[in-house]
Design a protein around this motif. Structure first.
Motif, PDB file in Angstrom:
ATOM      1  N   ASP A 268       5.637   9.408  -4.631  1.00  0.00           N
ATOM      2  CA  ASP A 268       5.589  10.903  -5.994  1.00  0.00           C
ATOM      3  C   ASP A 268       4.032  11.125  -5.486  1.00  0.00           C
ATOM      4  O   ASP A 268       3.966  12.127  -6.834  1.00  0.00           O
ATOM      5  N   LEU A 269       3.000  11.108  -5.027  1.00  0.00           N
ATOM      6  CA  LEU A 269       1.792  12.680  -5.215  1.00  0.00           C
ATOM      7  C   LEU A 269       1.838  12.748  -3.839  1.00  0.00           C
ATOM      8  O   LEU A 269       1.449  11.719  -2.493  1.00  0.00           O
ATOM      9  N   LEU A 270       1.481  14.098  -3.233  1.00  0.00           N
ATOM     10  CA  LEU A 270       1.284  14.209  -1.504  1.00  0.00           C
ATOM     11  C   LEU A 270      -0.592  14.841  -1.876  1.00  0.00           C
ATOM     12  O   LEU A 270      -0.334  15.938  -3.033  1.00  0.00           O
ATOM     13  N   ILE A 271      -1.022  14.902  -0.993  1.00  0.00           N
ATOM     14  CA  ILE A 271      -1.957  15.167  -0.970  1.00  0.00           C
ATOM     15  C   ILE A 271      -2.186  15.960   0.761  1.00  0.00           C
ATOM     16  O   ILE A 271      -1.680  15.650   1.872  1.00  0.00           O
ATOM     17  N   LEU A 272      -2.517  17.611   0.167  1.00  0.00           N
ATOM     18  CA  LEU A 272      -2.911  17.747   1.886  1.00  0.00           C
ATOM     19  C   LEU A 272      -3.923  18.266   1.890  1.00  0.00           C
ATOM     20  O   LEU A 272      -4.830  18.991   0.795  1.00  0.00           O
ATOM     21  N   ILE A 289       1.947  17.591  -5.990  1.00  0.00           N
ATOM     22  CA  ILE A 289       1.006  18.275  -5.190  1.00  0.00           C
ATOM     23  C   ILE A 289      -0.270  18.451  -5.180  1.00  0.00           C
ATOM     24  O   ILE A 289      -0.392  18.967  -5.811  1.00  0.00           O
ATOM     25  N   ALA A 290      -1.282  17.086  -4.645  1.00  0.00           N
ATOM     26  CA  ALA A 290      -2.334  18.606  -4.602  1.00  0.00           C
ATOM     27  C   ALA A 290      -3.454  18.481  -3.150  1.00  0.00           C
ATOM     28  O   ALA A 290      -2.628  17.928  -2.124  1.00  0.00           O
ATOM     29  N   GLN A 291      -3.755  20.017  -3.122  1.00  0.00           N
ATOM     30  CA  GLN A 291      -4.170  20.821  -1.816  1.00  0.00           C
ATOM     31  C   GLN A 291      -5.475  20.919  -2.063  1.00  0.00           C
ATOM     32  O   GLN A 291      -6.743  21.266  -2.994  1.00  0.00           O
ATOM     33  N   VAL A 292      -6.618  19.731  -0.949  1.00  0.00           N
ATOM     34  CA  VAL A 292      -8.182  20.467  -0.390  1.00  0.00           C
ATOM     35  C   VAL A 292      -8.235  20.926   0.559  1.00  0.00           C
ATOM     36  O   VAL A 292      -7.518  20.949   1.392  1.00  0.00           O
ATOM     37  N   ASP A 293      -9.015  22.813   0.109  1.00  0.00           N
ATOM     38  CA  ASP A 293      -9.217  23.182   1.336  1.00  0.00           C
ATOM     39  C   ASP A 293     -10.198  24.269   0.902  1.00  0.00           C
ATOM     40  O   ASP A 293     -10.756  24.173   0.256  1.00  0.00           O
ATOM     41  N   VAL A 294     -11.294  25.135   2.337  1.00  0.00           N
ATOM     42  CA  VAL A 294     -12.314  24.903   1.816  1.00  0.00           C
ATOM     43  C   VAL A 294     -11.915  26.727   1.293  1.00  0.00           C
ATOM     44  O   VAL A 294     -13.063  27.053   1.908  1.00  0.00           O
ATOM     45  N   ARG A 295     -10.590  27.138   2.138  1.00  0.00           N
ATOM     46  CA  ARG A 295     -10.595  28.306   1.704  1.00  0.00           C
ATOM     47  C   ARG A 295      -9.650  28.758   0.852  1.00  0.00           C
ATOM     48  O   ARG A 295      -8.416  28.454   1.263  1.00  0.00           O
TER      49      ARG A 295
END
Length: 580
Positions: A268-272, A289-295
């Motif tokens: 129920d929560l996807l973390i990219l 969906i939560a996404q973590v990215d340096v760009r």
């Protein structure tokens, strides 16, 4: 003391930036720079046979070292050959400085011999692309190019007319301090607060990891343990996240295996985490969906996000993990671990029956033996196509091995040139080029570069006399294969004719001995393994949604080819699942 010219100043600045070698092919407008390198003991000129190789080699060196690497091409056709390798380096976030030498400055725009416009040609595959048209632009322009390549992790291109390169450098030229490494990026407190709240509210969380998790293995494992999350990965995340991972559920995508797809869709929560996974058909559209990215430009361009977090993975998790509430329920994690093990068990039998007797040799068997024999810190460079499959399925990461390829750009012929760049970083480290016959033949001339510099690269050639991935794409699209067969020589004999160690293997019983002998050989070696061109399992039904390449439904047909030692790891992880 003689006054420096622009070319000499150019080379000195590269040395200050940590560049140890310049890959390229000499010629006309580039000659002043090459001569400056000849007279500078701190940098080497590496003569390759094709400028595309130069760019691939520089990109590989940058990926292995994490530092700036450089390549060069002469005016017109020379620097134009760089473009494919530069695209690959740029899309792989490899810091590369490319020198595109240019025709005489007085002739630009007049249709001169070999005229092109590199300041326009390389625009799409670089963060910075400018021409030095006046000596007074030095050294500031080159320093700016270096800052872009290092700071933004990609390609910078500097065009330099040959006549300008020979002119005197300006007096008292300003030389600023060069940035040669990147800082960490921490998310803002507001984003951390929101992500903490989302995690605490969720019952079933899945982490999906890409190459942005490099250097963050411990942080990802600590986070997964605290929130009881299965951990899947993209192809470029495999080497960083699969090893020593009791939460591993495999890989998603066309080459995927295990339960990664189920884990990303049943949560129920996807973390990219640090992934720019391009195939949005494999991502869910009905979970948060939560996404973590340096760009930041990559946030949300593959899927609709509920939260975008700008920061590098390691620093983000350092902020995040202490603040989330620990979860005690392992039900979802254990369910995915069981699905993963069952999925691997289902395919592991496909190529384990009588493989030692099957002729032509199963490529899966070749990859499996290679994985067993290669050093624990080996660098594998992998050709695009079926070699990607065998590397993804059979090469076991351990935190010390590296596996690099044209995973984002998808170019043929990348493995041999990348092996050149990787081997120059450390002649004592084992470098293995997993080459397909199509890719190897495309840039085969640079096998001579191995011989010329006595680079101990080991080329393991998967020779099925076909462009097998293209055949697969045709079959997926309902087309008969056409134009995909290669009439090949005995590549072992070709290697010997070039002055290297070469052997051809046609029977499985000879494979292990041939690989051991090649690995033991001190110089370059090639093992030409004749493999089965029919090593694909086509499903009984091909749905209409299967389009060429990377459609979601294609995942159902991806290669019933076994999974190597991954099944042992999955079984081991299952032992840790509490019994009711």
């Amino acid at each position: 003391m003689a006054k420096q010219n622009v070319a000499e100043q150019f080379v000195d600045i590269l040395v200050r930036a940590g560049v140890k070698r310049l890959y390229g092919v000499v010629g006309d407008s580039l000659n002043p720079v090459v001569d400056a390198i000849r007279r500078n003991a701190a940098i080497d000129w590496i003569h390759v046979r094709h400028e595309e190789t130069a760019a691939f080699a520089a990109g590989a060196e940058a990926q292995i070292t994490g530092k700036l690497a450089a390549c060069a091409g002469s005016c017109g056709p020379g620097n134009l050959h760089l473009i494919n390798g530069l695209y690959d380096a740029h899309r792989s976030m490899a810091p590369v400085l490319a020198l595109a030498s240019h025709i005489p400055s007085s002739e630009i725009g007049l249709g001169y011999f070999q005229e092109t416009h590199p300041d326009q040609l390389f625009r799409e595959c670089s963060h910075y692309n400018e021409m030095i048209s006046n000596p007074k632009q030095m050294p500031r322009l080159l320093q700016t190019a270096i800052q872009h390549a290092v700071g933004q992790s990609g390609v910078s291109v500097v065009s330099l007319p040959g006549d300008i390169a020979s002119e005197p450098a300006p007096d008292k030229a300003l030389e600023t301090a060069l940035v040669t490494s990147r800082p960490t990026v921490r998310p803002g407190d507001a984003e951390i607060d929101k992500l903490v709240a989302m995690i605490d509210e969720a019952d079933r969380i899945t982490l999906f990891c890409g190459s942005g998790t490099a250097g963050a293995h411990a942080e990802v494992m600590d986070f997964a343990e605290k929130i009881k999350s299965p951990v899947g990965h993209a192809l470029r995340g495999k080497e960083w996240i699969q090893y020593d991972n009791p939460y591993d559920v495999g890989m998603s995508g066309l080459l995927g295996y295990g339960a990664a797809y189920e884990a990303t869709h049943e949560c129920d929560l996807l973390i990219l985490l640090g992934t720019d996974f391009p195939y949005n058909a494999f991502l869910p559209d009905d979970v948060k969906i939560a996404q973590v990215d340096v760009r930041p430009e990559r946030l949300g361009r593959r899927s609709k996000l509920d939260l975008a977090v700008w920061g590098d993975v390691k620093e983000t998790l350092r902020c995040l993990t202490p603040r989330v509430k620990p979860k005690g329920n392992r039900r979802f994690l254990d369910k995915m671990l069981k699905k993963h093990a069952d999925a691997l068990e289902g395919v592991v039998k496909a190529y384990t029956r009588k493989v030692e007797k099957h002729v032509p040799i199963h490529p899966e068997y070749v990859a499996s033996v290679l994985d067993e024999l290669a050093d624990d810190d080996a660098v594998f460079t992998v050709d695009t196509g079926m070699c990607n499959v065998w590397a993804a399925r059979y090469i076991s990461p351990n935190g010390r091995r590296r596996v690099i390829g044209s995973f984002s750009h998808g170019s043929m012929a990348n493995a041999l040139p990348m092996a050149i760049g990787a081997q120059f970083t450390d002649r004592g480290r084992q470098v293995v080029s997993m080459s397909g016959d199509g890719g190897f033949a495309m840039l085969m001339g640079d096998f001579l570069t191995l011989v010329q510099y006595d680079l101990p690269v080991k080329v393991v050639l998967f020779n099925n006399s076909a462009l097998s991935m293209v055949e697969l794409e045709m079959l997926v699209a309902g087309l008969p294969s056409y134009g995909t067969t290669n009439k090949n020589p005995d590549f072992g004999a070709v290697a010997r004719a070039c002055g290297a160690y070469g052997v051809r293997v046609e029977k499985p019983k000879d494979l292990t001995g041939a690989l051991k002998a090649a690995f033991k050989h001190k110089g370059p070696a090639l093992v030409d393994v004749v493999t089965d061109p029919n090593a694909l399992s086509i499903p009984p039904k091909i749905s209409a949604e299967m389009v060429t390449g990377f459609a979601l439904s294609a995942s159902k047909m991806v290669l019933d080819g076994g999974v190597g030692r991954m099944v042992q790891m999955a079984r081991s992880n299952l032992r840790n699942v509490p019994r009711p």
